[in-house]
Design a protein around this motif. Structure first.
Motif, PDB file in Angstrom:
ATOM      1  N   PHE A  66       3.647   0.758  -7.565  1.00 32.57           N
ATOM      2  CA  PHE A  66       3.144   0.764  -6.190  1.00 32.57           C
ATOM      3  C   PHE A  66       4.293   0.920  -5.202  1.00 32.57           C
ATOM      4  N   PHE A  70       4.705   4.098  -2.880  1.00 27.07           N
ATOM      5  CA  PHE A  70       4.638   3.840  -1.447  1.00 27.07           C
ATOM      6  C   PHE A  70       5.802   4.500  -0.719  1.00 27.07           C
ATOM      7  N   SER A  73       4.957   8.253  -0.531  1.00 29.27           N
ATOM      8  CA  SER A  73       3.702   8.694   0.091  1.00 29.27           C
ATOM      9  C   SER A  73       3.892   9.009   1.573  1.00 29.27           C
ATOM     10  N   ILE A  83       1.056   3.151   8.260  1.00 32.44           N
ATOM     11  CA  ILE A  83       1.221   2.345   7.053  1.00 32.44           C
ATOM     12  C   ILE A  83      -0.054   2.361   6.205  1.00 32.44           C
ATOM     13  N   MET A  84      -1.208   2.206   6.832  1.00 31.67           N
ATOM     14  CA  MET A  84      -2.445   2.125   6.060  1.00 31.67           C
ATOM     15  C   MET A  84      -2.766   3.440   5.346  1.00 31.67           C
ATOM     16  N   ARG A  86      -0.566   5.443   4.141  1.00 33.69           N
ATOM     17  CA  ARG A  86       0.334   5.439   2.983  1.00 33.69           C
ATOM     18  C   ARG A  86      -0.152   4.466   1.911  1.00 33.69           C
ATOM     19  N   VAL A  87      -0.699   3.319   2.338  1.00 34.72           N
ATOM     20  CA  VAL A  87      -1.237   2.348   1.371  1.00 34.72           C
ATOM     21  C   VAL A  87      -2.441   2.939   0.644  1.00 34.72           C
ATOM     22  N   TYR A  88      -3.322   3.640   1.360  1.00 34.79           N
ATOM     23  CA  TYR A  88      -4.480   4.264   0.720  1.00 34.79           C
ATOM     24  C   TYR A  88      -4.053   5.317  -0.291  1.00 34.79           C
ATOM     25  N   GLU A  89      -3.124   6.175   0.110  1.00 33.55           N
ATOM     26  CA  GLU A  89      -2.664   7.200  -0.828  1.00 33.55           C
ATOM     27  C   GLU A  89      -1.994   6.574  -2.044  1.00 33.55           C
ATOM     28  N   THR A  90      -1.184   5.558  -1.827  1.00 37.36           N
ATOM     29  CA  THR A  90      -0.505   4.889  -2.935  1.00 37.36           C
ATOM     30  C   THR A  90      -1.509   4.232  -3.868  1.00 37.36           C
ATOM     31  N   SER A  91      -2.527   3.601  -3.307  1.00 39.81           N
ATOM     32  CA  SER A  91      -3.544   2.950  -4.138  1.00 39.81           C
ATOM     33  C   SER A  91      -4.296   3.958  -4.992  1.00 39.81           C
TER      34      SER A  91
END
Length: 191
Positions: A66, A70, A73, A83-84, A86-91
């Motif tokens: 992750f 992150f 991404s 940030i969010m 990037r968090v969605y793509e990383t997830s």
């Protein structure tokens, strides 16, 4: 940074747990009746081993990928930057990677195991596949470390040797003095 720091703490805990368990066993054998040392029992050590194994699996399978994904991404195309995103793509990438790795382990166990139950079920994920996956990734990491460390060290020393100025501690000063006198004499004859 927080995920990498947590993973480093888990790795240090894994490295220091064996010496801690050996020392605590020796202390318990040396002072069996001491009230202040009775907390160093086998239950504590067994619980620490279980926690280190759980957190090392968590770090190896989820936290470190992750953190890497992150940093790589940028967010999905067409979504807001931040940030969010990037968090969605990383997830999503981590979920796809997890499905890919579990699928490869399932196929490998189906090829190795000759019974029909190994081909049909992922029921034993926690008891069989996750420790097997952890062991395989650890073995691959150790082999990669053993293979790459000599090449990396030789490259590091080669690059450092090219960049640094070598000290002149072992030069012969009498030879330099005689060369300088000969050069001075040659210049004075030309003049």
């Amino acid at each position: 940074l927080g995920l990498c720091t947590f993973t480093l703490a888990v790795a240090l805990g894994a490295v220091l747990l064996l010496p801690f368990s050996i020392i605590s066993n020796e202390v318990l054998l040396s002072f069996p009746q001491n009230y202040y040392i009775q907390w160093l029992n086998g239950s504590l050590i067994h619980g620490l081993w279980n926690l280190v194994f759980l957190f090392s699996n968590l770090s190896l399978v989820f936290l470190m990928p992750f953190a890497y994904f992150f940093t790589e991404s940028e967010g999905f195309a067409g979504s807001k930057k931040g940030i969010m995103a990037r968090v969605y793509e990383t997830s999503v990438v981590l979920l796809l990677l997890t499905l890919l790795v579990l699928g490869m382990v399932w196929v490998a166990s189906a090829i190795v195991g000759n019974n029909a139950a190994s081909r049909q079920s992922l029921y034993d994920l926690w008891e069989y596949y996750l420790p097997y996956l952890y062991s395989c990734i650890s073995l691959f990491g150790v082999l990669l470390l053993l293979l790459c460390t000599p090449f990396g060290l030789s490259t590091m020393f080669t690059v450092t040797g090219k960049l640094l100025v070598k000290p002149r501690l072992l030069e012969d000063l009498d030879e330099q003095l005689s060369c300088t006198r000969l050069e001075e004499a040659a210049v004075s004859r030309r003049i």
